[in-house]
Write an enzyme that holds these catalytic residues in place. Structure first.
Site, PDB file in Angstrom:
ATOM      1  N   LYS A 119       0.816  -1.218   0.000  1.00  0.00           N
ATOM      2  CA  LYS A 119       0.000   0.000   0.000  1.00  0.00           C
ATOM      3  C   LYS A 119       0.849   1.268   0.000  1.00  0.00           C
ATOM      4  O   LYS A 119       0.596   2.182  -0.774  1.00  0.00           O
ATOM      5  CB  LYS A 119      -0.933   0.033   1.227  1.00  0.00           C
ATOM      6  N   ARG A 165      -9.499   0.587   8.872  1.00  0.00           N
ATOM      7  CA  ARG A 165      -9.160  -0.806   9.185  1.00  0.00           C
ATOM      8  C   ARG A 165     -10.285  -1.504   9.939  1.00  0.00           C
ATOM      9  O   ARG A 165     -10.153  -2.691  10.235  1.00  0.00           O
ATOM     10  CB  ARG A 165      -7.911  -0.825  10.071  1.00  0.00           C
ATOM     11  N   ARG A 182      11.513  -6.725   5.077  1.00  0.00           N
ATOM     12  CA  ARG A 182      11.457  -5.312   5.477  1.00  0.00           C
ATOM     13  C   ARG A 182      12.005  -5.134   6.901  1.00  0.00           C
ATOM     14  O   ARG A 182      12.685  -4.149   7.196  1.00  0.00           O
ATOM     15  CB  ARG A 182      10.009  -4.790   5.391  1.00  0.00           C
ATOM     16  N   ARG A 233      11.852  -2.113  11.300  1.00  0.00           N
ATOM     17  CA  ARG A 233      10.584  -1.732  11.957  1.00  0.00           C
ATOM     18  C   ARG A 233      10.261  -2.743  13.055  1.00  0.00           C
ATOM     19  O   ARG A 233      10.277  -3.942  12.810  1.00  0.00           O
ATOM     20  CB  ARG A 233       9.466  -1.703  10.908  1.00  0.00           C
ATOM     21  N   ARG A 251      -0.608  -9.565  13.076  1.00  0.00           N
ATOM     22  CA  ARG A 251      -1.155  -8.498  12.212  1.00  0.00           C
ATOM     23  C   ARG A 251      -2.019  -9.096  11.108  1.00  0.00           C
ATOM     24  O   ARG A 251      -3.067  -8.547  10.769  1.00  0.00           O
ATOM     25  CB  ARG A 251      -0.019  -7.662  11.610  1.00  0.00           C
TER      26      ARG A 251
HETATM   27  P1  ADP Z   1       1.042  -2.488   7.825  1.00  0.00           P
HETATM   28  O1  ADP Z   1      -0.134  -2.271   6.919  1.00  0.00           O
HETATM   29  O2  ADP Z   1       2.257  -3.000   7.132  1.00  0.00           O
HETATM   30  O3  ADP Z   1       0.703  -3.303   9.061  1.00  0.00           O
HETATM   31  P2  ADP Z   1       0.809   0.220   8.904  1.00  0.00           P
HETATM   32  O4  ADP Z   1       1.916   1.214   8.974  1.00  0.00           O
HETATM   33  O5  ADP Z   1      -0.375   0.545   8.081  1.00  0.00           O
HETATM   34  O6  ADP Z   1       1.535  -1.107   8.387  1.00  0.00           O
HETATM   35  O7  ADP Z   1       0.304  -0.127  10.381  1.00  0.00           O
HETATM   36  C1  ADP Z   1       1.171  -0.455  11.434  1.00  0.00           C
HETATM   37  C2  ADP Z   1       0.388  -0.576  12.758  1.00  0.00           C
HETATM   38  O8  ADP Z   1      -0.182   0.699  13.096  1.00  0.00           O
HETATM   39  C3  ADP Z   1      -0.811  -1.534  12.737  1.00  0.00           C
HETATM   40  O9  ADP Z   1      -0.437  -2.874  12.991  1.00  0.00           O
HETATM   41  C4  ADP Z   1      -1.677  -0.940  13.853  1.00  0.00           C
HETATM   42  O10 ADP Z   1      -1.207  -1.309  15.138  1.00  0.00           O
HETATM   43  C5  ADP Z   1      -1.462   0.552  13.701  1.00  0.00           C
HETATM   44  N1  ADP Z   1      -2.478   1.181  12.801  1.00  0.00           N
HETATM   45  C6  ADP Z   1      -2.244   1.759  11.600  1.00  0.00           C
HETATM   46  N2  ADP Z   1      -3.382   2.205  11.033  1.00  0.00           N
HETATM   47  C7  ADP Z   1      -4.378   1.880  11.899  1.00  0.00           C
HETATM   48  C8  ADP Z   1      -5.787   2.037  11.883  1.00  0.00           C
HETATM   49  N3  ADP Z   1      -6.425   2.614  10.850  1.00  0.00           N
HETATM   50  N4  ADP Z   1      -6.501   1.575  12.954  1.00  0.00           N
HETATM   51  C9  ADP Z   1      -5.891   0.999  13.995  1.00  0.00           C
HETATM   52  N5  ADP Z   1      -4.573   0.797  14.076  1.00  0.00           N
HETATM   53  C10 ADP Z   1      -3.806   1.232  13.046  1.00  0.00           C
END
Ligand code: ADP
Length: 189
Positions: free
Chosen positions: A14, A89, A128, A134, A145
């Protein structure tokens, strides 16, 4: 306005494709993951709270992410549109987003979902973790996740399907190939 939700499991690409879309369409990128990591880097109270949750691979509470997104949407002057990455999400977040956009007299144009199988996701995220360090890119957190995505986030797909806005794209292939598919879907609009 052109408002795109870029959807898909962790590791589906994404963030990478969001950058490509911004380059071509000049949209404003809103990534809740990036916004949360900025709070962590700034060592804010919110950031400290979020880090514990993110390191376990759980979702940060809806109110927090919705509040962060709302602040950005209302402060942007005359945007061409937004690209939402990693948000919504949950169905609750999707409903809140529709309300926020309606209050700005706009709406989601399209939801683009990147389809990648579980094995490939795990391989990409482990790589990654090695390249970028990270803290949530370790096997235990990655598996959680993906589980959280399947249980809490996949219903968001149905939410946009019911509105006739969901488009699925094969997320396996070169970055350029996948971007061509995205552009084709966006040209329908
Ligand atoms: P990825 O899609 O690779 O997991 P992100 O950077 O989108 O990476 O998200 C990393 C973490 O940030 C998620 O596992 C969650 O804990 C938190 N997070 C990100 N966006 C949201 C959201 N919209 N609602 C709740 N938690 C979120």
């Amino acid at each position: 306005m052109l408002n795109i939700v870029l959807f898909g499991p962790p590791g589906s690409g994404k963030g990478t494709q969001a950058e490509n879309i911004i380059g071509k369409y000049g949209l404003k990128h809103l990534s809740t993951g990036d916004l949360l990591r900025a709070e962590i880097a700034g060592q804010t109270e919110l950031g400290m709270k979020a880090k514990k949750i993110m390191d376990k691979g759980e979702l940060v509470p809806d109110e927090i992410v919705v509040g962060m997104i709302e602040k950005r949407i209302v402060s942007e002057k005359d945007p061409e549109g937004f690209i939402f990455d990693g948000f919504p999400r949950t169905v609750k977040q999707a409903r809140a987003l529709d309300e926020m956009l309606a209050s700005q007299n706009t709406s989601i144009s399209l939801m683009i979902s990147l389809d990648v199988d579980r094995e490939e996701l795990i391989n990409r995220l482990i790589k990654r973790g090695k390249d970028q360090g990270r803290s949530d890119d370790n096997l235990e957190t990655i598996e959680n996740r993906i589980r959280v995505y399947e249980e809490q986030t996949t219903p968001v797909m149905n939410y946009y399907e019911q509105q006739g806005k969901a488009r699925k794209i094969n997320g396996i292939g070169s970055i350029e190939e996948i971007f061509i598919h995205i552009v084709n879907v966006m040209n329908e609009k």
